[in-house]
Design a protein around this motif. Structure first.
Motif, PDB file in Angstrom:
ATOM      1  N   ALA A  77       0.812  -1.217   0.000  1.00 61.37           N
ATOM      2  CA  ALA A  77       0.000   0.000   0.000  1.00 61.37           C
ATOM      3  C   ALA A  77       0.846   1.268   0.000  1.00 61.37           C
ATOM      4  CB  ALA A  77      -0.928  -0.005   1.210  1.00 61.37           C
ATOM      5  N   GLY A  78       2.173   1.126   0.124  1.00 57.08           N
ATOM      6  CA  GLY A  78       3.035   2.298   0.216  1.00 57.08           C
ATOM      7  C   GLY A  78       2.872   3.040   1.528  1.00 57.08           C
ATOM      8  N   ALA A  79       2.515   2.322   2.583  1.00 57.44           N
ATOM      9  CA  ALA A  79       2.239   2.937   3.884  1.00 57.44           C
ATOM     10  C   ALA A  79       3.431   2.797   4.820  1.00 57.44           C
ATOM     11  CB  ALA A  79       1.012   2.282   4.517  1.00 57.44           C
ATOM     12  N   ARG A  80       3.610   3.781   5.681  1.00 55.21           N
ATOM     13  CA  ARG A  80       4.582   3.671   6.764  1.00 55.21           C
ATOM     14  C   ARG A  80       3.967   2.793   7.861  1.00 55.21           C
ATOM     15  NH1 ARG A  80       5.969   9.837   8.280  1.00 55.21           N
ATOM     16  NH2 ARG A  80       3.738   9.737   8.800  1.00 55.21           N
ATOM     17  N   LEU A  81       4.772   1.912   8.438  1.00 58.09           N
ATOM     18  CA  LEU A  81       4.304   1.044   9.516  1.00 58.09           C
ATOM     19  C   LEU A  81       5.111   1.318  10.771  1.00 58.09           C
ATOM     20  CD1 LEU A  81       2.662  -1.325  10.689  1.00 58.09           C
ATOM     21  CD2 LEU A  81       4.366  -2.888   9.711  1.00 58.09           C
ATOM     22  N   TYR A  82       4.436   1.756  11.820  1.00 59.48           N
ATOM     23  CA  TYR A  82       5.071   1.979  13.113  1.00 59.48           C
ATOM     24  C   TYR A  82       4.593   0.890  14.078  1.00 59.48           C
ATOM     25  CZ  TYR A  82       6.158   6.662  11.320  1.00 59.48           C
ATOM     26  OH  TYR A  82       6.615   7.717  10.565  1.00 59.48           O
ATOM     27  N   HIS A  83       5.543   0.077  14.502  1.00 64.17           N
ATOM     28  CA  HIS A  83       5.223  -1.011  15.424  1.00 64.17           C
ATOM     29  C   HIS A  83       5.207  -0.437  16.843  1.00 64.17           C
ATOM     30  CE1 HIS A  83       6.246  -5.316  17.015  1.00 64.17           C
ATOM     31  NE2 HIS A  83       5.013  -4.946  17.294  1.00 64.17           N
ATOM     32  N   ASP A  84       4.051   0.050  17.239  1.00 59.91           N
ATOM     33  CA  ASP A  84       3.913   0.718  18.525  1.00 59.91           C
ATOM     34  C   ASP A  84       2.436   0.705  18.913  1.00 59.91           C
ATOM     35  OD1 ASP A  84       4.453   2.174  20.817  1.00 59.91           O
ATOM     36  OD2 ASP A  84       5.693   3.657  19.795  1.00 59.91           O
ATOM     37  N   LEU A  89      -4.828  10.564  22.380  1.00 59.60           N
ATOM     38  CA  LEU A  89      -5.000  11.432  21.224  1.00 59.60           C
ATOM     39  C   LEU A  89      -5.028  12.881  21.690  1.00 59.60           C
ATOM     40  CD1 LEU A  89      -7.881   9.621  19.269  1.00 59.60           C
ATOM     41  CD2 LEU A  89      -5.416   9.393  18.908  1.00 59.60           C
ATOM     42  N   ASP A  90      -4.190  13.705  21.075  1.00 49.57           N
ATOM     43  CA  ASP A  90      -4.289  15.147  21.265  1.00 49.57           C
ATOM     44  C   ASP A  90      -5.160  15.652  20.133  1.00 49.57           C
ATOM     45  OD1 ASP A  90      -3.978  17.900  21.373  1.00 49.57           O
ATOM     46  OD2 ASP A  90      -1.941  17.757  22.170  1.00 49.57           O
ATOM     47  N   LEU A  91      -6.437  15.780  20.416  1.00 48.09           N
ATOM     48  CA  LEU A  91      -7.406  16.088  19.372  1.00 48.09           C
ATOM     49  C   LEU A  91      -7.315  17.528  18.886  1.00 48.09           C
ATOM     50  CD1 LEU A  91     -10.370  14.157  21.006  1.00 48.09           C
ATOM     51  CD2 LEU A  91      -9.143  13.483  18.927  1.00 48.09           C
ATOM     52  N   LYS A  92      -6.747  18.418  19.684  1.00 44.83           N
ATOM     53  CA  LYS A  92      -6.614  19.815  19.274  1.00 44.83           C
ATOM     54  C   LYS A  92      -5.474  19.998  18.281  1.00 44.83           C
ATOM     55  CE  LYS A  92      -8.627  21.900  23.424  1.00 44.83           C
ATOM     56  NZ  LYS A  92      -8.402  22.845  24.568  1.00 44.83           N
ATOM     57  N   THR A  93      -4.345  19.377  18.588  1.00 43.39           N
ATOM     58  CA  THR A  93      -3.188  19.509  17.692  1.00 43.39           C
ATOM     59  C   THR A  93      -3.102  18.370  16.686  1.00 43.39           C
ATOM     60  OG1 THR A  93      -1.763  18.352  19.276  1.00 43.39           O
ATOM     61  CG2 THR A  93      -1.893  20.743  19.455  1.00 43.39           C
ATOM     62  N   LYS A  94      -4.045  17.431  16.755  1.00 43.61           N
ATOM     63  CA  LYS A  94      -4.118  16.294  15.834  1.00 43.61           C
ATOM     64  C   LYS A  94      -2.838  15.460  15.880  1.00 43.61           C
ATOM     65  CE  LYS A  94      -7.515  18.074  12.558  1.00 43.61           C
ATOM     66  NZ  LYS A  94      -7.902  18.127  11.144  1.00 43.61           N
ATOM     67  N   LEU A  95      -2.585  14.906  17.043  1.00 40.18           N
ATOM     68  CA  LEU A  95      -1.422  14.048  17.248  1.00 40.18           C
ATOM     69  C   LEU A  95      -1.855  12.741  17.904  1.00 40.18           C
ATOM     70  CD1 LEU A  95       1.221  16.574  18.664  1.00 40.18           C
ATOM     71  CD2 LEU A  95       1.232  15.521  16.388  1.00 40.18           C
ATOM     72  N   VAL A  96      -1.279  11.624  17.428  1.00 38.20           N
ATOM     73  CA  VAL A  96      -1.452  10.329  18.077  1.00 38.20           C
ATOM     74  C   VAL A  96      -0.238  10.104  18.972  1.00 38.20           C
ATOM     75  CG1 VAL A  96      -1.748   7.849  17.770  1.00 38.20           C
ATOM     76  CG2 VAL A  96      -2.701   9.439  16.072  1.00 38.20           C
ATOM     77  N   VAL A  97      -0.458  10.070  20.279  1.00 37.96           N
ATOM     78  CA  VAL A  97       0.619   9.849  21.236  1.00 37.96           C
ATOM     79  C   VAL A  97       0.838   8.342  21.364  1.00 37.96           C
ATOM     80  CG1 VAL A  97       1.411  10.214  23.599  1.00 37.96           C
ATOM     81  CG2 VAL A  97       0.020  11.962  22.456  1.00 37.96           C
ATOM     82  N   CYS A  98       2.093   7.910  21.253  1.00 32.95           N
ATOM     83  CA  CYS A  98       2.427   6.487  21.258  1.00 32.95           C
ATOM     84  C   CYS A  98       3.241   6.129  22.508  1.00 32.95           C
ATOM     85  CB  CYS A  98       3.208   6.119  20.005  1.00 32.95           C
ATOM     86  SG  CYS A  98       2.304   6.431  18.475  1.00 32.95           S
ATOM     87  N   ALA A  99       3.323   4.838  22.774  1.00 25.65           N
ATOM     88  CA  ALA A  99       4.027   4.365  23.965  1.00 25.65           C
ATOM     89  C   ALA A  99       5.526   4.559  23.853  1.00 25.65           C
ATOM     90  CB  ALA A  99       3.699   2.890  24.207  1.00 25.65           C
ATOM     91  N   GLU A 100       6.105   4.358  22.676  1.00 30.52           N
ATOM     92  CA  GLU A 100       7.555   4.343  22.534  1.00 30.52           C
ATOM     93  C   GLU A 100       8.114   5.407  21.594  1.00 30.52           C
ATOM     94  OE1 GLU A 100       9.397   2.462  24.389  1.00 30.52           O
ATOM     95  OE2 GLU A 100       7.794   1.213  25.238  1.00 30.52           O
ATOM     96  N   ARG A 101       7.391   5.716  20.537  1.00 27.66           N
ATOM     97  CA  ARG A 101       7.938   6.606  19.514  1.00 27.66           C
ATOM     98  C   ARG A 101       7.334   8.010  19.670  1.00 27.66           C
ATOM     99  NH1 ARG A 101       8.184   6.649  14.648  1.00 27.66           N
ATOM    100  NH2 ARG A 101       7.369   8.742  14.480  1.00 27.66           N
ATOM    101  N   PRO A 102       7.906   9.012  18.962  1.00 27.92           N
ATOM    102  CA  PRO A 102       7.316  10.352  18.991  1.00 27.92           C
ATOM    103  C   PRO A 102       5.889  10.346  18.456  1.00 27.92           C
ATOM    104  CG  PRO A 102       9.536  10.410  18.091  1.00 27.92           C
ATOM    105  CD  PRO A 102       9.175   8.960  18.222  1.00 27.92           C
TER     106      PRO A 102
END
Length: 294
Positions: A77-84, A89-102
């Motif tokens: 699919a040409g997708a990036r895969l982050y194993h995390d 969710l920071d819904l205001k700044t549109k960020l997915v907060v993860c356990a290990e990665r930025p």
């Protein structure tokens, strides 16, 4: 305005490797959308197909037949895969907060993470039972159970809490597989003792009475001890106490009751129902945030 083929116009982020996202990845690979960058965040790179779990436990399917490897699918699919694992969710700044990665930014977000065990505030259930969800964790525990049964003389007392379709089917699959493996070793099936524990006055409470009766006969013929009207009230190692003071002694307790939702969905500020699941319209769009789907 014209954009080049490589320009990133929208970040579409898929949280979880559930069935819907697997289909989306396949379709995206077959027809990519120019300007869309696709990112997958998944706790399990080998995502299990839950409908095949009983068949896998029974030995009808191999591991690879019941799991989907997200790596070649994301590559297709040409997708990036982050194993995390997503944790907020920071819904205001549109960020997915993860356990290990930025944190991962998104323009449009889709959540397909499945459910988590719901222990219904039963003391000891979380510590001393094996929940069927998440499935990957259960599969690891299942392999250890098989090894323990094959390496040790019986009896082995195995109980399933939850007599809905999932719990009933899983118990029968486990009984079939372990009995078959013991027979192949030249050992008797009488080393196994099974218990199905239901808080309702019947097994399969949401099914027709004639189907309940058919499975009652099947379980009786296969020597399964069925405990109805037995709400689990406390769990300690090797023992369940039910409402009314009944005690069921077990060596392995599998927890197959109604599932719940991870608390970070509610904590993030999404509109959720009383069980913590995301409320959506018919379009699968969040009722509180138009850029989130579930």
């Amino acid at each position: 305005m014209n954009f080049s083929q490589d320009a990133i116009v929208k970040d579409l982020v898929l949280v979880g490797g559930g069935h819907s996202h697997v289909i989306a990845l396949r379709k995206f690979g077959m027809k990519r959308l120019p300007g869309v960058r696709l990112t997958v965040i998944a706790r399990d790179v080998h995502t299990p197909y839950s409908g095949m779990l009983p068949g896998y436990v029974a030995g009808h399917y191999e591991y690879d037949e019941a799991h989907i490897d997200l790596r070649p699918l994301c590559q297709f699919a040409g997708a990036r895969l982050y194993h995390d694992e997503a944790t907020f969710l920071d819904l205001k700044t549109k960020l997915v907060v993860c356990a290990e990665r930025p944190a991962v930014p998104y323009d449009v977000l889709s959540i397909n993470i499945g459910s988590t065990p719901s222990f219904s505030n039963v003391p000891g259930a979380k510590e001393f039972t094996t929940p069927v969800k998440p499935i990957n964790n259960f599969i690891d525990r299942w392999q250890r159970l098989v090894k323990r049964v094959l390496d040790s003389p019986g009896p082995h007392r195995i109980g399933v809490v939850g007599a809905g379709a999932g719990g009933t089917e899983l118990l029968l699959a486990i009984q079939y597989r372990l009995g078959k493996l013991l027979t192949e070793q030249g050992r008797g099936k009488d080393q196994l003792e099974f218990h199905l524990i239901s808080r309702s006055d019947a097994i399969l409470p949401y099914f027709a009475v004639n189907l309940q009766q058919r499975f009652e006969r099947l379980l009786a013929n296969r020597g399964v001890n069925v405990h109805t009207n037995s709400q689990a009230e406390n769990v300690v190692p090797g023992e369940i106490t039910t409402a009314g003071g009944g005690i069921i002694s077990l060596d392995e307790i599998l927890w197959v009751t109604a599932a719940g939702a991870p608390p970070w969905l509610r904590d993030s500020g999404l509109d959720v129902d009383e069980s913590g699941f995301i409320k959506v319209y018919d379009t699968l769009q969040s009722t509180s945030h138009a850029d989130v789907f579930a």
